[in-house]
Motif scaffolding. Structure first.
Motif, mmCIF file in Angstrom:
data_model
loop_
_atom_site.group_PDB
_atom_site.id
_atom_site.type_symbol
_atom_site.label_atom_id
_atom_site.label_comp_id
_atom_site.label_asym_id
_atom_site.label_seq_id
_atom_site.Cartn_x
_atom_site.Cartn_y
_atom_site.Cartn_z
ATOM 1 N N PHE A 72 4.361 11.019 9.987
ATOM 2 C CA PHE A 72 3.814 11.576 11.225
ATOM 3 C C PHE A 72 3.239 10.460 12.098
ATOM 4 C CE2 PHE A 72 0.081 12.965 13.607
ATOM 5 C CZ PHE A 72 0.642 13.942 14.425
ATOM 6 N N PHE A 73 2.519 9.539 11.490
ATOM 7 C CA PHE A 73 1.924 8.436 12.249
ATOM 8 C C PHE A 73 3.006 7.594 12.927
ATOM 9 C CE2 PHE A 73 -0.387 4.173 12.183
ATOM 10 C CZ PHE A 73 -1.070 4.442 13.361
ATOM 11 N N ASP A 114 3.981 11.193 -3.372
ATOM 12 C CA ASP A 114 2.914 12.080 -2.914
ATOM 13 C C ASP A 114 3.305 12.677 -1.560
ATOM 14 O OD1 ASP A 114 0.307 12.590 -1.266
ATOM 15 O OD2 ASP A 114 -0.353 12.522 -3.361
ATOM 16 N N LEU A 115 3.499 13.969 -1.520
ATOM 17 C CA LEU A 115 4.037 14.643 -0.343
ATOM 18 C C LEU A 115 3.090 14.539 0.849
ATOM 19 C CD1 LEU A 115 6.512 16.233 0.566
ATOM 20 C CD2 LEU A 115 5.362 18.327 -0.153
ATOM 21 N N LEU A 116 1.796 14.698 0.604
ATOM 22 C CA LEU A 116 0.836 14.654 1.705
ATOM 23 C C LEU A 116 0.822 13.289 2.375
ATOM 24 C CD1 LEU A 116 -1.486 15.764 3.414
ATOM 25 C CD2 LEU A 116 -3.067 15.084 1.572
ATOM 26 N N HIS A 117 0.779 12.233 1.588
ATOM 27 C CA HIS A 117 0.701 10.893 2.167
ATOM 28 C C HIS A 117 2.030 10.469 2.780
ATOM 29 C CE1 HIS A 117 -3.398 9.556 0.829
ATOM 30 N NE2 HIS A 117 -3.251 10.689 0.154
ATOM 31 N N THR A 155 8.604 5.777 7.548
ATOM 32 C CA THR A 155 8.095 5.111 8.747
ATOM 33 C C THR A 155 9.220 4.472 9.555
ATOM 34 O OG1 THR A 155 7.599 3.098 7.463
ATOM 35 C CG2 THR A 155 5.811 4.683 7.790
ATOM 36 N N ILE A 156 10.238 3.971 8.868
ATOM 37 C CA ILE A 156 11.375 3.383 9.590
ATOM 38 C C ILE A 156 12.127 4.462 10.372
ATOM 39 C CG2 ILE A 156 13.617 2.258 9.330
ATOM 40 C CD1 ILE A 156 12.439 0.759 6.920
ATOM 41 N N ILE A 157 12.421 5.566 9.703
ATOM 42 C CA ILE A 157 13.129 6.658 10.389
ATOM 43 C C ILE A 157 12.236 7.289 11.451
ATOM 44 C CG2 ILE A 157 14.239 8.910 10.123
ATOM 45 C CD1 ILE A 157 15.022 8.093 7.297
ATOM 46 N N GLY A 158 10.968 7.498 11.109
ATOM 47 C CA GLY A 158 10.045 8.117 12.056
ATOM 48 C C GLY A 158 9.852 7.300 13.313
ATOM 49 N N SER A 159 9.932 5.982 13.195
ATOM 50 C CA SER A 159 9.758 5.121 14.366
ATOM 51 C C SER A 159 10.993 5.120 15.261
ATOM 52 C CB SER A 159 9.447 3.685 13.927
ATOM 53 O OG SER A 159 10.579 3.086 13.317
ATOM 54 N N GLN A 160 12.100 5.705 14.777
ATOM 55 C CA GLN A 160 13.347 5.731 15.545
ATOM 56 C C GLN A 160 13.744 7.131 16.025
ATOM 57 O OE1 GLN A 160 15.419 3.062 16.402
ATOM 58 N NE2 GLN A 160 13.647 1.891 15.735
ATOM 59 N N VAL A 202 -0.484 5.234 -1.675
ATOM 60 C CA VAL A 202 0.803 4.569 -1.450
ATOM 61 C C VAL A 202 0.900 3.321 -2.317
ATOM 62 C CG1 VAL A 202 2.260 3.409 0.262
ATOM 63 C CG2 VAL A 202 0.988 5.474 0.903
ATOM 64 N N GLY A 203 -0.168 2.509 -2.313
ATOM 65 C CA GLY A 203 -0.148 1.269 -3.084
ATOM 66 C C GLY A 203 -0.072 1.490 -4.581
ATOM 67 N N GLY A 204 -0.488 2.665 -5.050
ATOM 68 C CA GLY A 204 -0.504 2.918 -6.491
ATOM 69 C C GLY A 204 0.725 3.622 -7.014
ATOM 70 N N SER A 205 1.711 3.873 -6.170
ATOM 71 C CA SER A 205 2.905 4.595 -6.610
ATOM 72 C C SER A 205 4.143 3.971 -5.988
ATOM 73 C CB SER A 205 2.812 6.070 -6.201
ATOM 74 O OG SER A 205 4.065 6.727 -6.347
ATOM 75 N N THR A 206 5.044 3.489 -6.830
ATOM 76 C CA THR A 206 6.281 2.884 -6.332
ATOM 77 C C THR A 206 7.118 3.899 -5.568
ATOM 78 O OG1 THR A 206 6.332 1.346 -8.198
ATOM 79 C CG2 THR A 206 8.383 1.664 -6.986
ATOM 80 N N ALA A 207 7.196 5.112 -6.083
ATOM 81 C CA ALA A 207 7.989 6.154 -5.423
ATOM 82 C C ALA A 207 7.412 6.501 -4.061
ATOM 83 C CB ALA A 207 8.051 7.411 -6.300
ATOM 84 N N THR A 208 6.089 6.631 -3.980
ATOM 85 C CA THR A 208 5.458 6.954 -2.705
ATOM 86 C C THR A 208 5.625 5.806 -1.719
ATOM 87 O OG1 THR A 208 3.814 8.332 -3.828
ATOM 88 C CG2 THR A 208 3.298 7.636 -1.584
ATOM 89 N N ALA A 209 5.456 4.567 -2.189
ATOM 90 C CA ALA A 209 5.600 3.403 -1.312
ATOM 91 C C ALA A 209 7.014 3.324 -0.745
ATOM 92 C CB ALA A 209 5.255 2.128 -2.071
ATOM 93 N N ALA A 210 8.017 3.554 -1.608
ATOM 94 C CA ALA A 210 9.405 3.488 -1.152
ATOM 95 C C ALA A 210 9.711 4.601 -0.153
ATOM 96 C CB ALA A 210 10.347 3.587 -2.352
#
Length: 326
Positions: free
Chosen positions: A100-101, A91-94, A37-42, A23-31
């Motif tokens: 999921f978390f 990155d789809l897996l991360h 996580t915002i949507i998943g938490s709601q 996540v930290g190494g990819s701007t697209a993955t981080a975004a």
């Protein structure tokens, strides 16, 4: 938890995810992870829309199937299906792991409220409610806001929220010990109790208590571990008579009975109708029991009107019933 707390938890998880090298190494993955996580938490609370239908549908279904095991598995997949096309380089897996978390954490923390969830569906429809954390906990919300604040001013979000969640694990442990102390105090007062329900409040050292033995219901309040019983009611079995049986056909009363584990009931004759009232004993506030179900029947046992929900005065209840009637 309340909506605001779930929002800040979603942001916090997005910050925590920066510790993940992918996540930290990819701007697209981080975004994409932040959005996930915002949507998943709601998303599990999407059933709140049922309030627009009626209270009965909301009470019967809120935190039900949307918080179940299949839902926890499916929500991340649906979220990713929406997000990924906008961030094809992520990155789809991360993305899936962190989304999921977020969904899992939403359901997990809701278990600690007095309301609880049906998190074990489809294996069990039992409500899982540990009753340790209030729906809105000022400390949990406040420490998240603090973390977001110092993130804005340059602190590393990953280590900031790693530390905050370490503190929260300790906080939950102390809440567990506090509730256990209240439970022991109640047992010392009512040694033959067959059920004890302890509910947190917004105040750290104050708890609501509802208990029962073979003969009575007990309602109390615990302050700094000391329990005081403020009400006692004789347990009277619900009669198997035409009036009660007719009232049970009402959707509002049916929803109430599916949700409330400790209640008392009343039947009154008012002018040319019967009033059947069920009163939840868990939420006593200012000498009033605000969570009720009320059904009005004609003498011919036809339902005139009904209501279930939170009412803090008889005047407001009458207005609600008048609105339903009209």
């Amino acid at each position: 938890m309340d909506t605001g707390t779930h929002v800040v938890m979603g942001l916090a998880l997005g910050g925590l995810a920066t510790l993940d090298p992918v996540v930290g190494g990819s701007t697209a993955t981080a975004a994409s992870v932040m959005i996930g996580t915002i949507i998943g938490s709601q998303i599990p609370d999407i059933d709140t829309i049922l309030k627009l239908k009626n209270n009965a549908a909301y009470i019967r279904n809120h935190r039900g199937i949307t918080h179940s095991i299949p839902a926890v598995i499916l929500w991340p997949l649906l979220i990713i299906a929406v997000i990924y096309p906008f961030f094809p380089g992520s990155d789809l897996l991360h993305l899936w792991l962190w989304t999921f978390f977020a969904v899992f954490l939403h359901v997990f923390v809701d278990i600690f409220n007095a309301y609880g969830t049906q998190a074990l569906r489809p294996f069990s429809s039992k409500w899982v409610a540990l009753g340790m954390i209030n729906t809105f906990d000022p400390f949990i919300f406040g420490i998240h806001i603090f973390g977001l604040f110092i993130w804005v001013f340059g602190m590393d979000p990953g280590y900031t929220f790693l530390g905050i969640y370490g503190i929260l694990i300790i906080y939950y442990f102390f809440r567990f010990l506090a509730k256990r102390a209240v439970y022991k105090s109640v047992m010392s007062i009512i040694p033959d109790a067959t059920e004890i329900i302890i509910s947190p409040t917004m105040r750290y050292n104050q708890w609501r208590v509802a208990a029962k033995n073979e003969d009575k219901f007990f309602v109390g309040r615990a302050v700094k571990g000391r329990v005081r019983i403020v009400d006692r009611f004789k347990r009277i079995p619900i009669p198997n008579n035409p009036i009660i049986n007719a009232a049970k056909q009402d959707k509002n009363l049916s929803a109430f009975l599916s949700f409330s584990p400790v209640y008392r009931w009343e039947i009154e004759t008012i002018e040319n109708m019967y009033e059947i009232r069920f009163i939840d004993l868990r939420y006593r506030s200012n000498e009033y029991y605000p969570f009720v179900a009320v059904v009005h029947l004609t003498k011919d046992l036809e339902i005139i009107n009904s209501y279930t929900g939170w009412i803090f005065s008889e005047e407001k209840l009458k207005k609600k019933l008048d609105i339903i009637t009209n």
